[in-house]
Write an enzyme that holds these catalytic residues in place. Structure first.
Site, short mmCIF file in Angstrom:
data_model
loop_
_atom_site.label_atom_id
_atom_site.label_comp_id
_atom_site.label_asym_id
_atom_site.label_seq_id
_atom_site.Cartn_x
_atom_site.Cartn_y
_atom_site.Cartn_z
N CYS A 137 0.82 -1.21 0.00
CA CYS A 137 0.00 0.00 0.00
C CYS A 137 0.86 1.27 0.00
O CYS A 137 0.66 2.16 -0.83
CB CYS A 137 -0.96 -0.02 1.18
SG CYS A 137 -0.19 -0.31 2.79
N PHE A 138 1.81 1.37 0.92
CA PHE A 138 2.69 2.55 0.93
C PHE A 138 3.43 2.71 -0.39
O PHE A 138 3.48 3.82 -0.95
CB PHE A 138 3.69 2.46 2.08
CG PHE A 138 3.13 2.74 3.44
CD1 PHE A 138 2.51 3.95 3.73
CD2 PHE A 138 3.23 1.80 4.46
CE1 PHE A 138 2.00 4.22 4.99
CE2 PHE A 138 2.73 2.05 5.73
CZ PHE A 138 2.12 3.26 6.00
#
Length: 339
Positions: A144-145
């Site tokens: 996600c990051f």
């Protein structure tokens, strides 16, 4: 109609896959697995997913019969089951970190375990690797990051404009997963901003891989946990090379328009407009803005994504569509939930 299975469907990413696939016009979820929830109807775990008739089953990979399988399993577990899934003829989208790295030594360093699979994979960021994904059997869905960080900085690296990028990300609590902990306990996270793993988060290695750090660009990353359910807002501070210090924000923006102008899921903000989490919540869109340069040559870029959708399950479905030869946007065209 293509058949799809989800291994490890009991977590937040499994729930999001089920939510979005339930309205997908070209695929049907035929099997969902969980060892601890064997025999339980899906709505007992995911109360928003009803009337599907799906029941969790404890099945071996060799027993799965589907055109495509999502493995929403922990790091280290995926590499043990994916090779057997590939032998069945299924295509696989893995949501763990096991198949994101070109160099398994990097994986072993950051994840602290031996990488035991030799299955060939493609890094599943469609906006950068669409052609490679089309030819693949196995896709390592990005973290996600890294998704927000890479997309908001890639044109700068690709055009050799910067020599250092410092990435600051704020994430919602759902990114910690479905199991509660002291860190995610409401009194500890409410009214608070909590930095964690400030110089050693494993997603830094994934970001560095795609933004060419440290050979070409020094890339640093620090995450913060904030009291919201969903979303990641990333602020990237990029330092322009001396020979590019006279570049203008308008010229930077044109580079982004050239890179992403035809991308359905990437929206570039107007001048002075800031990306907001609520604008992408529940959607597969990436909002990118900023385009400001200060007197020191620091370029500030901002991005917002939903960590469970574009940061996980939505991007996995986007990869599924490409792997199965479908319209890439199918099942993913809904806009964000604002306010």
């Amino acid at each position: 109609m293509k058949s799809v299975a989800i291994i490890g469907a009991s977590g937040y990413t499994g729930g999001e896959l089920l939510r979005m696939l339930s309205v997908h016009p070209e695929v049907e979820v035929t099997e969902i697995t969980s060892r601890k929830l064997d025999g339980q109807p899906v709505h007992k775990t995911h109360p928003h997913v009803r009337d599907t008739g799906l029941v969790f089953r404890d099945k071996k990979p060799s027993e799965i019969d589907a055109d495509l399988v999502f493995t929403a399993t922990p790091h280290g577990a995926s590499m043990k089951i994916v090779p057997d899934l590939l032998k069945t003829g299924a295509k696989v989208v893995d949501l763990s970190g096991d198949y994101r790295y070109r160099d398994t030594a990097v994986y072993e360093k950051w994840y602290g375990m031996e990488h035991t699979s030799d299955a060939e994979s493609v890094f599943g960021l469609p906006e950068l690797y669409r052609d490679e994904i089309k030819k693949a059997n196995l896709v390592g869905n990005p973290g996600c990051f890294p998704t927000g960080a890479i997309l908001s900085s890639f044109p700068l690296v690709d055009n050799d404009l910067v020599d250092r990028i410092i990435i600051d990300s704020k994430t919602g609590v759902s990114g910690a997963g479905v199991s509660p902990s002291g860190v995610t306990h409401y009194p500890n996270i409410g009214d608070n901003v909590n930095p964690y793993k400030i110089s050693s988060h494993r997603h830094m290695s994934e970001i560095q891989q795609e933004l060419h750090g440290f050979d070409d660009v020094k890339v640093s990353f620090t995450p913060h946990l904030v009291p919201v359910n969903r979303g990641i807002q990333t602020t990237s501070h990029s330092f322009l090379k001396e020979e590019h210090e006279d570049i203008t924000p308008d010229e930077i923006r044109k580079l982004y328009e050239k890179q992403y102008g035809k991308e359905y899921f990437i929206k570039l903000m107007d001048e002075g407009e800031i990306p907001h989490l609520s604008s992408v919540r529940g959607s597969n869109f990436v909002h990118i803005g900023g385009f400001e340069i200060d007197e020191t040559g620091r370029l500030v870029m901002l991005s917002c994504i939903d960590n469970l959708v574009k940061g996980a399950s939505g991007q996995a479905i986007q990869n599924m569509n490409i792997l199965l030869g479908l319209d890439e946007t199918l099942g993913l065209r809904h806009l964000g939930l604002h306010p």
